[in-house]
Design a protein around this motif. Structure first.
Motif, short mmCIF file in Angstrom:
data_model
loop_
_atom_site.label_atom_id
_atom_site.label_comp_id
_atom_site.label_asym_id
_atom_site.label_seq_id
_atom_site.Cartn_x
_atom_site.Cartn_y
_atom_site.Cartn_z
N ARG A 36 59.88 50.22 38.38
CA ARG A 36 60.82 50.92 39.27
C ARG A 36 61.98 49.99 39.67
NH1 ARG A 36 58.04 53.30 44.45
NH2 ARG A 36 57.88 51.08 44.96
N ALA A 37 61.66 48.73 39.95
CA ALA A 37 62.69 47.76 40.32
C ALA A 37 63.60 47.45 39.13
CB ALA A 37 62.04 46.49 40.85
N LEU A 38 63.02 47.36 37.95
CA LEU A 38 63.81 47.03 36.75
C LEU A 38 64.81 48.13 36.41
CD1 LEU A 38 61.02 45.47 34.49
CD2 LEU A 38 62.96 44.26 35.54
N LEU A 39 64.49 49.37 36.74
CA LEU A 39 65.40 50.47 36.45
C LEU A 39 66.74 50.31 37.17
CD1 LEU A 39 63.23 53.73 36.37
CD2 LEU A 39 64.80 52.92 34.60
N LYS A 40 66.77 49.56 38.25
CA LYS A 40 68.02 49.34 38.97
C LYS A 40 68.97 48.43 38.19
CE LYS A 40 67.84 48.70 43.45
NZ LYS A 40 67.51 48.16 44.78
N LYS A 41 68.41 47.74 37.17
CA LYS A 41 69.17 46.75 36.42
C LYS A 41 69.86 45.77 37.39
CE LYS A 41 69.85 49.68 32.40
NZ LYS A 41 70.80 50.35 31.47
N PRO A 42 69.05 45.12 38.19
CA PRO A 42 69.61 44.28 39.27
C PRO A 42 70.14 42.95 38.75
CG PRO A 42 67.24 44.06 39.24
CD PRO A 42 67.58 45.06 38.16
N LYS A 43 70.98 42.33 39.52
CA LYS A 43 71.42 40.97 39.21
C LYS A 43 70.39 39.95 39.70
CE LYS A 43 76.41 41.62 38.88
NZ LYS A 43 76.47 43.08 38.84
N ILE A 44 69.61 40.34 40.70
CA ILE A 44 68.54 39.47 41.22
C ILE A 44 67.27 40.30 41.32
CG2 ILE A 44 67.76 38.07 43.18
CD1 ILE A 44 70.73 37.72 43.94
N LEU A 45 66.17 39.78 40.79
CA LEU A 45 64.87 40.44 40.86
C LEU A 45 63.90 39.53 41.62
CD1 LEU A 45 62.86 42.69 39.99
CD2 LEU A 45 62.44 41.36 37.91
N ILE A 46 63.33 40.07 42.69
CA ILE A 46 62.39 39.30 43.52
C ILE A 46 61.01 39.94 43.42
CG2 ILE A 46 61.85 38.49 45.84
CD1 ILE A 46 64.84 38.76 46.51
N LEU A 47 60.05 39.15 42.97
CA LEU A 47 58.66 39.62 42.91
C LEU A 47 57.86 38.85 43.97
CD1 LEU A 47 58.06 39.70 39.03
CD2 LEU A 47 58.94 41.51 40.51
N ASP A 48 57.51 39.54 45.03
CA ASP A 48 56.79 38.90 46.13
C ASP A 48 55.29 39.08 45.94
OD1 ASP A 48 55.88 37.82 48.46
OD2 ASP A 48 57.03 39.10 49.81
N ASP A 49 54.69 38.13 45.21
CA ASP A 49 53.25 38.19 44.91
C ASP A 49 52.89 39.55 44.30
OD1 ASP A 49 50.84 36.92 44.76
OD2 ASP A 49 50.20 37.43 46.78
N SER A 50 53.75 40.00 43.38
CA SER A 50 53.64 41.36 42.85
C SER A 50 52.83 41.47 41.58
CB SER A 50 55.05 41.93 42.60
OG SER A 50 55.81 41.87 43.77
N THR A 51 52.24 40.37 41.13
CA THR A 51 51.37 40.44 39.95
C THR A 51 49.98 39.89 40.27
OG1 THR A 51 52.21 38.29 39.19
CG2 THR A 51 53.31 40.27 38.34
N SER A 52 49.64 39.86 41.55
CA SER A 52 48.36 39.29 41.97
C SER A 52 47.17 40.08 41.45
CB SER A 52 48.30 39.21 43.50
OG SER A 52 48.50 40.50 44.07
N ALA A 53 47.35 41.41 41.25
CA ALA A 53 46.25 42.25 40.78
C ALA A 53 46.26 42.43 39.27
CB ALA A 53 46.31 43.62 41.48
N VAL A 54 47.17 41.72 38.60
CA VAL A 54 47.30 41.82 37.14
C VAL A 54 46.58 40.63 36.50
CG1 VAL A 54 48.96 41.79 35.26
CG2 VAL A 54 49.48 43.06 37.34
N ASP A 55 45.91 40.88 35.38
CA ASP A 55 45.23 39.77 34.70
C ASP A 55 46.25 38.78 34.14
OD1 ASP A 55 45.65 40.40 31.60
OD2 ASP A 55 45.25 42.30 32.61
N THR A 56 45.79 37.56 33.87
CA THR A 56 46.71 36.47 33.47
C THR A 56 47.43 36.78 32.15
OG1 THR A 56 44.82 35.34 32.48
CG2 THR A 56 45.46 34.67 34.70
N LYS A 57 46.74 37.48 31.23
CA LYS A 57 47.38 37.81 29.95
C LYS A 57 48.55 38.76 30.17
CE LYS A 57 46.53 39.96 25.44
NZ LYS A 57 45.55 40.67 24.58
N THR A 58 48.33 39.81 30.96
CA THR A 58 49.40 40.77 31.23
C THR A 58 50.52 40.12 32.02
OG1 THR A 58 47.77 42.57 31.29
CG2 THR A 58 49.92 43.02 32.26
N ASP A 59 50.14 39.25 32.96
CA ASP A 59 51.13 38.51 33.75
C ASP A 59 52.04 37.69 32.82
OD1 ASP A 59 52.51 37.31 35.77
OD2 ASP A 59 50.89 36.00 36.43
N ALA A 60 51.45 37.04 31.84
CA ALA A 60 52.23 36.23 30.89
C ALA A 60 53.16 37.11 30.05
CB ALA A 60 51.29 35.45 29.99
#
Length: 580
Positions: free
Chosen positions: A483-507
């Motif tokens: 949803r954030a990427l759809l904005k095509k922002p100049k700055i993208l901030i992920l505030d601990d937003s991959t904590s529930a994602v496994d390390t492979k998907t995170d990479a």
């Protein structure tokens, strides 16, 4: 308070004005009827004139029909005006809340705002309807009936005048004592709603820890507080009824006694006494109506004050004149920044922060709980204003930007990911309202969400339950990133937003960021070093200060905090592999 609330009548002023007019006309008809009834007795029946009885009786029927018509119309317009007033109040509060900054919202709890927009608005709606109808009818009927009784005999008017003065004193005392208690009641309602909301949202946790009984006891405790406060207030308000009853019966007895003596003395006719009793009933009913309205107004006053607090709350953040609407690039500069939350201005969360982030750079942010990582991120899209120093985006101070334009160019995925009820597509289009299906799919591929979405039977048209209850934590995080990427922002901030994602998907997500959006500045706040170790630079926070900054290798050599976290996580990873 009253001026603030009455501004919201808006398009319903016509009905609000017509209601008292209809009420006044209704009262005039009702006041004339007893005079006609006295004329029938004194001239028609006593004079034995059937013609007089029929003529006056016909006129009474016309008056009664007109009174009925005006009464029905006043009820219709009062209902329309009060319902529209309540709708405007809710709309005005909702729109006002949308302008609030985070610090404004911090002043009001979520449950408190819900209570104000529901229970409090309903109380004010009822009070408003009674005000434009009963509060107009009762005084006018009271004054009109008093004038008629004065014309019949001044002594009767004197009785009512004394009773009204005594009632006014008693009601004023009741109001002064009951209103503070009722304000406490509505505060406790906020607490009760907060507990219900918390319990329902966390129902899975409650059941997994078998804490149903504990939560039930908490609810009972809060309910008991409300009951106790209401009983205290109702004890005071209950005095209203016996005082009114005493006044009514005292008036009837005095008028009966005085009227009988006057008829015997010849200074009063039977018809006049009969009309006097009608006026007595009108006056006493009016007093009862005033009393009932008074109780309702006492209860609604606290609600009105709470609504007014929201409507008069001034947003802490606002656009400057001629605000800039174009963001040149994704560079970020912090210069001698200090920040303290408005709720505790004496305690700085961030102190003396200086950092320059280049456009397209990937910045990792690491630090313990409470080290101000999230506060640092919130200052970039100007969710809060700095206490001192300056934050610049694209070389321009954030205070000089139009806030909507700035936030359109700074996409932020918060710690608490929120999805709304609706389809996956509808949720994703929060990032870009007119996004095509191709745009949505591309953003989901970058966020590694496309695969699991296609596994759903309805695909991108899958319905998301309120709060995203029917998707896992990792899936929710990936949808929020897309949803954030759809904005095509100049700055993208992920505030601990991959904590529930496994390390492979995170990479894979980080790899997609590097390859597909190289010009976007990426600020990744994480607890896992694996999520940020390939960043261009990593900032280490400690108690609101930048303890160190550098690459992964530089920090291993120069930052004790970073090295300690790295070693503890590496050791845990090795132990986990050994156990496997």
């Amino acid at each position: 308070m009253f001026k603030t609330l009455l501004k919201q009548i808006g398009d319903y002023k016509r009905d609000a004005v017509l209601t008292p007019i209809f009420v006044i006309l209704e009262v005039i008809m009702e006041v004339i009827i007893p005079v006609m009834m006295a004329a029938i007795i004194d001239y028609g029946l006593t004079g034995q004139s059937l013609k007089t009885v029929c003529l006056i009786g016909a006129a009474m029927i016309v008056m009664a029909g007109m009174a009925l018509f005006f009464g029905v119309e006043s009820g219709r317009t009062a209902s329309s005006a009060s319902s529209g007033f309540a709708m405007n109040l809710r709309q005005a509060m909702y729109e006002r809340i949308q302008t609030f900054s985070f610090s404004n919202i911090d002043k009001f709890s979520t449950a408190g705002l819900v209570t104000r927009m529901t229970t409090d608005v309903m109380n004010v709606q009822q009070a408003f309807q009674m005000s434009i109808r009963i509060c107009v009818r009762a005084p006018i009927m009271l004054v009109s009936a008093m004038v008629m009784t004065f014309l019949i005999h001044p002594r009767f008017a004197l009785i009512f005048l004394i009773v009204i003065i005594c009632l006014a004193v008693v009601l004023a005392l009741i109001s002064s004592k009951a209103n503070p208690t009722l304000r406490k009641v509505f505060h406790e309602y906020d607490e009760l709603n907060a507990k219900v909301q918390e319990n329902v949202n966390g129902m899975r946790v409650v059941k997994s820890f078998v804490r149903e009984d504990y939560e039930t006891r908490r609810f009972e405790t809060e309910s008991e507080k409300i009951r106790s406060l209401f009983v205290s207030a109702e004890k005071l308000l209950a005095l209203n009824s016996p005082v009114m009853q005493f006044s009514m019966y005292s008036c009837i007895l005095l008028i009966s006694w005085m009227g009988a003596k006057m008829i015997i003395a010849g200074s009063l006719t039977e018809g006049q006494l009969m009309s006097m009793f009608t006026y007595v009933i009108n006056i006493l009913i009016s007093l009862m109506m005033v009393s009932m309205t008074f109780v309702m107004l006492i209860m609604s006053r606290a609600s009105g004050e709470r609504i007014s607090e929201v409507l008069t709350e001034e947003p802490d953040l606002f656009n400057v004149p001629h605000a800039i609407k174009e963001v040149a690039d994704g560079s970020v500069d912090f210069e001698q920044v200090g920040f303290a939350y408005p709720s505790n201005p004496g305690k700085e969360i961030i102190s003396d922060l200086n950092i320059h982030i280049r456009p397209g750079e990937t910045i990792g942010v690491l630090g313990g709980t409470g080290s101000a990582k999230s506060s640092f991120a919130a200052l970039i899209p100007r969710l809060y204003d700095v206490t001192r120093g300056e934050v610049r985006v694209g070389g321009v101070p954030v205070k000089d930007y139009d806030m909507a334009s700035l936030r359109d160019n700074v996409a932020m995925v918060l710690q608490k990911n929120v999805l709304f009820s609706g389809t996956i597509k509808e949720n994703l289009r929060w990032g870009k309202e007119n996004a095509t299906d191709e745009d949505i799919i591309n953003a989901c591929r970058l966020a590694q969400a496309d695969e699991f979405i296609r596994d759903f039977p309805a695909g991108y048209d899958t319905h998301i339950e309120r709060g995203g209850a029917n998707v896992s934590g990792g899936q929710k995080q990936r949808l929020c990133i897309a949803r954030a990427l759809l904005k095509k922002p100049k700055i993208l901030i992920l505030d601990d937003s991959t904590s529930a994602v496994d390390t492979k998907t995170d990479a894979l997500i980080r790899k997609a960021f590097r390859e597909e959006i190289p010009d976007t500045t990426k600020i990744i706040i994480a607890q896992r070093i694996s999520s940020i170790q390939d960043a261009d630079r990593i900032i280490v926070f400690d108690n609101g200060r930048m303890e160190s900054v550098g690459t992964h290798e530089e920090l291993l050599d120069g930052s004790p905090i970073y090295r300690e976290v790295y070693e503890s996580q590496t050791k845990e990873g090795s132990n986990d592999e050994g156990r496997e």
